[in-house]
Design an enzyme around this catalytic site. Structure first.
Site, PDB file in Angstrom:
ATOM      1  CB  SER A 116       1.658  -8.441  -3.064  1.00 13.82           C
ATOM      2  OG  SER A 116       1.762  -7.203  -3.741  1.00 13.82           O
TER       3      SER A 116
ATOM      4  CG  ASP B   8       4.543  -4.793  -3.627  1.00 15.00           C
ATOM      5  OD1 ASP B   8       4.181  -5.798  -4.264  1.00 15.00           O
ATOM      6  OD2 ASP B   8       3.940  -4.383  -2.628  1.00 15.00           O
TER       7      ASP B   8
ATOM      8  CD  GLN C  38       3.793  -8.409  -6.438  1.00 17.30           C
ATOM      9  OE1 GLN C  38       2.868  -7.682  -6.758  1.00 17.30           O
ATOM     10  NE2 GLN C  38       4.814  -7.998  -5.704  1.00 17.30           N
TER      11      GLN C  38
END
Length: 302
Positions: free
Chosen positions: A243, A219, A293
């Protein structure tokens, strides 16, 4: 990446930062399908998305492990949405719904809850090991991690709040092939990058833990190709990144304490959002995971 390159020193003893992450993934079981976890400090002042993602994977995995199934089932895909910023000073409750336990696959829906509201909603699919068709794309030819600058060495050179924070709390060694984008430096507007990453220390744990650690680690780099394409760095004035959602597919077993090559791209940025894609290879060249993502990427006027 030749076979000889695989003979490199292991990650060594876990650092204090890595031990803190591992402790975070030891969730407290508070009910049949519920457990609770804490949070680590983060520079953003909110819960790090990779943390709650990894914790939710572990929480879902616990309910598969205790389901009385005839064979071990491991996560092979995750689809999740980050719904609200998490608060660092509040515990997180993970509530798991057992959607299905079929002949080969299991599915779980996990909500990460704070103050009665979900901060993450995620579905994870698990599969027992089975034979089948086998192929994978080859990794590109890139320099190995040994000759590249470590993020730890980079942070140690700069007297900046972000550098000091990650020098102390960074649980993963990150080495960019094209040069890091933590600080301004010469760069070209490319929407792709490659980097090596591994945990700062050995990890004694099962595949569920290593797959959760991969989710934790990725991430922090998934949206970097978006920044690189627009010649931004993490310290660019007015930059705001968060995110929004995350999708991940594990193709093969993975170890977070061995060098992993991330090959990344950003095919689009529009409307204050950017999309990051990644393929993750182990040191022998096997494709172990694919990721996608979308995140909010905004640059506010100074």
């Amino acid at each position: 990446m030749s076979p000889a390159e695989a003979d490199v020193p292991d990650a060594g003893e876990p650092t204090e930062a890595l031990e803190a992450v591992l402790g975070l993934l030891r969730l407290e079981r508070t009910g049949h399908d519920q457990c609770t976890g804490g949070s680590l400090d983060h520079l953003s002042g909110r819960v790090y998305g990779g943390q709650v993602l990894a914790q939710a994977i572990v929480a879902a995995g616990q309910t598969v492990a205790d389901a009385g199934l005839p064979a071990e089932r491991l996560p092979h895909s995750v689809h999740g949405y980050f719904l609200r910023p998490g608060k660092l000073d509040r515990p997180i409750t993970f509530e798991v719904e057992r959607l299905r336990d079929g002949g080969s696959f299991s599915a779980r829906r996990t909500h990460a809850i704070q103050d009665g509201l979900p901060i993450l909603s995620m579905i994870t699919s698990f599969q027992e090991r089975q034979p089948g068709l086998e192929h994978a794309e080859e990794p590109p030819e890139v320099p190995g991690p040994e000759g590249l600058e470590s993020s730890a060495d980079l942070f140690a050179r700069y007297d900046h709040p972000a550098a000091r924070f990650f020098a102390r709390h960074g649980a993963f060694d990150i080495r960019h092939v094209e040069g890091s984008i933590y600080v301004p430096r010469g760069r070209s507007p490319l929407s792709r990058q490659a980097l090596w990453m591994r945990s700062r220390g050995r990890v004694d744990g099962d595949q569920l833990l290593h797959r959760a650690l991969l989710a934790y680690a990725c991430d922090q780099v998934m949206l970097e190709p978006v920044l690189r394409r627009h010649e931004l760095v993490w310290t660019s004035p007015g930059l705001s990144v968060a995110s929004l959602d995350h999708a991940m597919w594990w193709h093969r077993d993975v170890r977070a304490d061995e060098w992993l090559l991330y090959v990344q791209d950003a095919p689009s940025a529009q409307g204050g959002r950017g999309l990051g894609l990644a393929k993750v290879y182990n040191r022998s060249g096997a494709l172990v995971a694919s990721l996608a993502q979308e995140g909010m990427v905004r640059v506010h006027a100074a």
